[in-house]
Design an enzyme around this catalytic site. Structure first.
Site, PDB file in Angstrom:
ATOM      1  N   ARG A  79     -47.825 -41.529   2.541  1.00 28.93           N
ATOM      2  CA  ARG A  79     -47.506 -40.106   2.657  1.00 28.93           C
ATOM      3  C   ARG A  79     -46.320 -39.752   1.778  1.00 28.93           C
ATOM      4  O   ARG A  79     -46.284 -38.694   1.164  1.00 28.93           O
ATOM      5  CB  ARG A  79     -47.229 -39.733   4.122  1.00 28.93           C
ATOM      6  CG  ARG A  79     -48.512 -39.426   4.895  1.00 28.93           C
ATOM      7  CD  ARG A  79     -48.223 -39.082   6.348  1.00 28.93           C
ATOM      8  NE  ARG A  79     -47.739 -40.256   7.063  1.00 28.93           N
ATOM      9  CZ  ARG A  79     -46.650 -40.285   7.817  1.00 28.93           C
ATOM     10  NH1 ARG A  79     -45.922 -39.189   7.971  1.00 28.93           N
ATOM     11  NH2 ARG A  79     -46.272 -41.383   8.421  1.00 28.93           N
ATOM     12  N   HIS A  87     -46.495 -43.901  15.655  1.00 24.99           N
ATOM     13  CA  HIS A  87     -46.605 -43.732  14.206  1.00 24.99           C
ATOM     14  C   HIS A  87     -47.794 -42.833  13.921  1.00 24.99           C
ATOM     15  O   HIS A  87     -48.867 -43.047  14.471  1.00 24.99           O
ATOM     16  CB  HIS A  87     -46.779 -45.107  13.554  1.00 24.99           C
ATOM     17  CG  HIS A  87     -46.601 -45.099  12.072  1.00 24.99           C
ATOM     18  ND1 HIS A  87     -47.502 -44.503  11.235  1.00 24.99           N
ATOM     19  CD2 HIS A  87     -45.628 -45.619  11.279  1.00 24.99           C
ATOM     20  CE1 HIS A  87     -47.088 -44.653   9.986  1.00 24.99           C
ATOM     21  NE2 HIS A  87     -45.956 -45.324   9.987  1.00 24.99           N
TER      22      HIS A  87
END
Lengths: 231, 413, 542
Positions: free
Chosen positions: C331, C311
């Site tokens: 994000r 990740h």
């Protein structure tokens, strides 16, 4: 700036070598965990400290980021008679700290099945049948003082008792079901389960998103089937 | 045997709610003496060396002096008959069978300290005690002696007989005050002390029923007489509640400082079925355990304390060989866990976990880690609550670990 | 050379606008050069078992080809239970499977290594994918998933999952799970990296916690028998090789137990705690890949054992929280990633493998930010997001704000240092659309299974995968296995395992499954001596 040993060294096998770790350490604190005296860097959590010192720890360890509620501890700090409840993975070491890990408590005696509640008019009646103790709250505040997430547990129970389930559930957003409030409650209310019940009935009876319902209806008619391209 | 039941539990004073009979056998004499010079009461109690017989052993006169020194339009005396600890059953006898002895003692205490409101605070399970006290108070209110009291203090003395909440914690001084105010019996933090600010913020005295019961006799017979009742350098008598594996369990009023062996052998008729003595839980379970090597101990506050135990309420729960200590301690800790009021989480959660771990060990499910955890909890938990409940639970556990570690070790996997 | 944390912090200025990145490498090139799957010596060739000859990460290969923890001797006098469906694993997939199987009328036993709900599910933050918006379709969901997985996934599985998704959301709501709704009561959706539509349903950044506590409560209030602290150490089979139960070690009583079942559903999750390539991990303490080992030994075929997800945004500083996951939601809400020069270097909404590789590239090429000797990372520019959307962070990301507090960092003014963290096992046991492995009677659901995500998973497909295939396997196992009990059940397959290991000249010192991370010192814990008695205790040297 003093170098400290951190989680990545515990996490990374190459750094579980004690010699490598000691080169990185400049200051250690002395703590007692489950009766064992341990010297470890203050940037470690109580769980990491046990691992660091080489003691086994299998039970009471979970997500290591404070959302699973399994690493429940009692903490007594130096020069204090106050004993507090906390999550072990979220508690960093302090000089002279005494810690005791708690095994998992006996499960709640409350059982219920959402599907047995005939409709939303009956939720309050059912609530009081399932959680008859909730109205006995003596306002001792033990639940609020015990909660590692600072949830207003007592207020949540009071709201649920009054049938305000959505509002009650909102107070328990951050609840990780650590059960501290359950063992703290002298009336055996199981406040965390009251909170979860409140949240569940809110979704079960009142979450009716039209965008989802629409999509399901279209798909029920056999539309929007996926074409698998065979290439 | 002639020393048995010589003051509080004499046949002649166990007359129930009958003021006339009480007066016939010398009742009222103490109060009359007190009325002649109320300022002389406290010095006399001090001279007699009367101590709190509800378990604290605190000098009674000191408590009275504190309250006497604080002024208020109203001042309260709570006569504490909440008695709920396992193995203790003395106050209920006094309340039921000698209600006027209790009332007279309370009135003298009130006179000594300027109190004008007396509350008899009784465990609701003791229905006979409550009934007897209600009847006795009605008799008392109509009596000439009460008129003399009214005259002496210039107003009607207030009397109230109330059932406590029935919670064990309600026996704690400040919790009793909360109860009298009609609230849940949560112990309060100190300061302020009850002597300054108790019921409704007024100066308040809280005394145990047995303590108050002695008062009229001291006023009537003098401090010297009271002091001579005790063995060696202890004073007065003590009602010992003997229970468990003895032939004759019961409440025995004996000279303060009677030896444990004498209590069990002479009065208790020895061990049931001739079994060996294994342990004695003193003062109800909230104190440390005595073992056979302590049979010679004199049962008074200081001598028992020297053996690192405590006399407590005078309850002596006798346990014979063959009884599981872990099981017993589990039962007692369960009692504390259920009684913890909840306002101090370490007490409620601490007793919960001690009880859980003990049950695990007692049922053969415990591990070495569980035992280590118990030992560690004994270190972490003391004094973490407002009142002494958590300390009581830890004490009985700690003491049993000290004396019977082998048994715990055998019980774990 | 990278610059220091303090230096970088002094240089940092919150800006509302920053230029998009100019990327010079194609995704393919970037992965080849920087993704940890492609590290030299990361993979090895399997020597025994159904995937003999296939590539596999060497740490996982050691475990798949390890000796068993038990012998026949361990089972003498062991307690035996009988059930219809045995579920191994107490996370989201296991609970969903158990609930559906029980509802269909099967007797269900659920054995879990730690407590019910102790799993990666509870830690999932971002959300769950479902095409619900009117301009979105299951087809688009299907295609996005395939594309993100580099067209490596099993199309039938992906199609099943994408078309189940709306129904999965309804099922969760019926279990009592809440989702964030807009003012009209519609489910709110956000976008995952590498996808073409807003498709992620969520509850704050506590989606997994909300899901897990609801499913746990649901299981506890059902007639499902739950055995906690009971990791499975071996599967059992009947004479024809059909899976017929499992051996569990009861950690509370330190005994082995046999659970005979008509069907077994493995839902044990992933392998983060193997710390592949020495990466920190975002995974739960129990994520040690036990189910892979059990299934492989019984002959289940695996897929993509050399493909893992790192990740992009694991926390890199402060040290004691390193590896903690920062949700991709931040994000997708529009937060940039910045290198030490304050520049964006990647399209933040590209797939996870792409973004992670880009971060590793920046750090390798000296545009990382250095803390002490060990940690490097890049900025997660939350202050920039705050400038563009004031108040959004506090409102939508309470868990992240909590993390900030623990780091003593105010996210609205100071960026977080991030570095990739080992997050997910892309491959796993090969299954069909009912979760059935290549071994009859053995189902595998959730992260332990493979083929659903190809070689890279998109955000929100994990929570969908566990519920979708958990439900499918639960229903299928309950329906297809109403048969009389097996005649003879054994752990005979271990003999052939040991024969094969010996013939392949494999070392037999290591025992599997791993059960607990090394730091827990399970093997040395005297509490569990009862479970170690037939083995030479490994002497720990560290």
């Amino acid at each position: 700036m003093p170098k400290r040993v951190g989680l990545e060294y515990i996490n990374n096998p190459q750094f579980t070598n004690i010699d490598a770790m000691e080169n990185l350490i400049e200051q250690l604190v002395t703590v007692t965990i489950n009766g064992k005296e341990i010297k470890a860097p203050p940037s470690l959590s109580t769980i990491q400290a046990l691992w660091y010192a080489g003691y086994p720890r299998v039970q009471s360890v979970g997500c290591l980021e404070g959302v699973c509620g399994s690493c429940r501890i009692l903490v007594r700090r130096a020069e204090s008679t106050e004993v507090t409840m906390a999550l072990g993975c979220q508690t960093l070491l302090e000089e002279g700290m005494e810690v005791n890990f708690l095994v998992f408590p006996t499960p709640t005696h409350h059982t219920y099945n959402l599907e047995e509640i005939p409709n939303s008019w009956e939720v309050q009646t059912e609530f009081h049948r399932i959680f008859p103790e909730a109205v006995n709250c003596r306002s001792c505040n033990g639940c609020n003082k015990s909660c590692p997430k600072d949830i207003q547990v007592k207020e949540g129970v009071a709201l649920a008792s009054k049938g305000k389930f959505q509002e009650a559930g909102e107070l328990f957003v951050e609840c990780v079901m650590c059960n501290f409030c359950m063992t703290a409650c002298p009336e055996y209310i199981s406040p965390n389960h009251v909170g979860l019940f409140s949240r569940r009935v809110t979704a079960y009876f009142h979450t009716r998103p039209s965008n989802l319902i629409n999509r399901l209806e279209v798909m029920r008619k056999g539309e929007l089937k996926i074409e698998i391209d065979q290439d | 045997m002639e020393e048995l039941n010589q003051v509080l539990l004499r046949k002649e004073v166990r007359v129930g709610a009958d003021l006339d009979v009480w007066l016939e056998h010398g009742g009222g004499e103490g109060l009359k003496a007190a009325l002649q010079d109320p300022t002389a009461i406290i010095p006399q109690i001090k001279e007699a060396g009367l101590r709190g017989l509800g378990g604290s052993g605190f000098p009674t006169y000191k408590k009275w002096e504190f309250v006497a020194g604080n002024h208020g339009e109203e001042k309260y005396l709570i006569c504490n008959g909440n008695e709920d600890e396992p193995g203790t059953f003395k106050d209920c006898i006094l309340l039921e069978e000698t209600p006027h002895q209790v009332i007279e003692g309370a009135v003298i205490a009130a006179l000594a300290t300027g109190i004008n409101q007396i509350v008899f605070y009784i465990n609701p399970d003791q229905e006979a005690s409550i009934a007897s006290m209600r009847e006795a108070v009605e008799q008392w209110k109509a009596s000439e002696l009460n008129q003399a009291v009214t005259k002496a203090i210039g107003e009607e003395m207030g009397y109230r007989v109330m059932a406590s909440s029935g919670h064990y914690i309600g026996g704690e001084e400040t919790a009793a005050i909360e109860s009298v105010e009609g609230k849940f019996p949560f112990p309060r933090g100190r300061p302020p002390f009850p002597a300054e600010s108790g019921v409704h913020g007024k100066p308040t005295l809280v005394n145990n029923i047995e303590t108050l019961s002695n008062v009229s006799h001291i006023l009537r017979n003098g401090a010297e007489w009271y002091r001579n009742l005790g063995i060696d350098d202890t004073y007065g008598t003590k009602i010992y509640c003997l229970s468990g594996d003895v032939l004759y369990p019961g409440a025995y009023e004996l000279p303060m400082g009677t030896r444990l062996a004498d209590l069990i052998e002479t009065y208790g008729g020895g061990m049931l079925q001739g079994k060996f003595l294994k342990a004695v839980f003193t003062g109800g379970p909230s104190n440390t355990i005595l073992t056979p090597k302590h049979l010679d101990v004199h049962l008074d506050f200081d001598s028992v304390a020297e053996r690192r135990s405590a006399l407590g309420t005078g309850a002596m729960i006798v346990v014979s060989e063959g009884t599981g200590i872990v099981k017993r301690v589990t039962e007692y800790v369960n009692f504390f866990a259920a009684s913890s009021c909840g306002q101090c989480p370490p007490c409620k959660t601490g007793t919960y976990y001690i009880s859980l771990l003990l049950s695990k060990i007692d049922t053969g499910q415990g591990s070495r880690a569980d035992l280590d955890s118990l030992i560690n909890l004994c270190k972490i938990l003391p004094n973490s609550g407002r009142c002494h409940l958590i300390n009581g639970a830890v004490k009985v556990l700690d003491s049993s670990l000290y004396h019977f570690m082998d048994e715990y070790k055998q019980a774990i996997k | 050379m990278s610059i220091t944390y303090q230096e970088a912090l002094n240089n940092y200025q919150p800006l509302e606008r920053r230029e998009p990145a100019v990327e010079t490498l194609s995704t393919e090139e970037l992965l080849q050069q920087y993704h940890p799957d492609h590290y030299k010596d990361a993979a090895t060739t399997l020597q025994v078992g159904p995937n003999r000859g296939d590539q596999c990460h060497h740490q996982l290969a050691d475990m798949l080809q390890a000796d068993a923890r038990i012998d026949e001797a361990d089972l003498a006098g062991a307690r035996t239970r009988q059930t219809d469906v045995l579920v191994i694993g107490g996370g989201g997939a296991g609970c969903a499977a158990a609930l559906v199987a029980a509802k269909a009328g099967a007797r269900v036993t659920l054995a879990t290594k730690l407590r019910l709900g102790d799993s990666n599910t509870v830690m999932a933050e971002g959300g769950i994918q479902a095409s619900v918006e009117k301009d979105d379709t299951p087809q688009a969901h299907y295609q996005d998933t395939l594309k993100a997985g580099h067209f490596h996934a099993d199309k039938e599985l992906v199609a099943s999952m994408a078309s189940d998704a709306p129904e999965v959301i309804r099922w969760l709501i019926q279990q009592g799970m809440q989702f964030d709704l807009d003012k009209f009561g519609d489910i709110m959706l956000r976008r995952a990296g590498g996808t073409t539509a807003d498709r992620i349903a969520y509850y704050r950044d506590y989606t997994g916690l909300e899901m897990m506590r609801v499913l746990r409560e649901s299981v506890k209030n059902s007639n499902i028998e739950v055995l906690d602290y009971s990791p499975a150490v071996e599967l059992m089979s009947n004479q024809s090789g059909r899976c017929a139960g499992a051996v569990i070690s009861n950690l509370k009583e330190c005994t082995f137990e046999l659970i005979k079942a008509n069907a077994v559903i493995i839902a044990t999750g992933g392998i983060g705690r193997m710390h592949l390539n020495d990466f920190p991990t975002s995974n739960h303490f129990g994520a040690t890949g036990d189910g892979l080992v059990l299934a492989y030994r019984l002959g289940a075929k695996m897929l993509d054992l050399d493909s893992f997800q790192y990740h992009p945004t694991g926390l890199a500083h402060p040290h004691h929280l390193a590896g903690s996951l920062i949700t991709e939601g931040i994000r997708s809400a529009g937060t940039y990633l910045l290198n030490s020069e304050g520049n964006r270097f990647v399209d933040e909404l590209k797939t996870r493998d792409h973004v992670s590789s880009a971060i590793l590239k920046e750090c390798t090429e000296g545009r990382g930010i250095q803390v002490g000797d060990q940690a490097t990372g890049v900025w997660l520019d939350t202050p920039g997001l705050e400038l563009r959307n004031p108040g959004l962070i506090a409102q939508k990301f309470p868990k992240l704000v909590q993390l900030g507090k623990k780091c003593d960092i105010d996210l609205t003014t100071t960026p977080l240092l991030v570095y990739p963290t080992l997050h997910y096992q892309n491959g796993g046991v090969q299954i069909d659309k009912n979760g059935l492995s290549t071994v009859p009677g053995l189902y595998c659901v959730g992260e332990v299974s493979g083929g659903i995500h190809g070689r890279n998973r998109i955000m929100g497909n994990a929570l969908l995968d566990i519920i979708c295939f958990g439900r499918r396997a639960g229903a299928h196992a309950a329906e297809c296995n109403r048969r009389p009990g097996h005649k003879k059940i054994s752990i005979e397959h271990l003999s052939s395992l040991r024969r094969n290991l010996t013939m392949a000249k494999m070392p037999m010192e290591q025992k599997g499954p791993m059960l607990f991370p090394e730091c827990a010192k399970f093997e040395d814990d005297s509490d569990y001596d009862g479970l170690h008695k037939n083995r030479n205790r490994k002497i720990s040297t560290t």
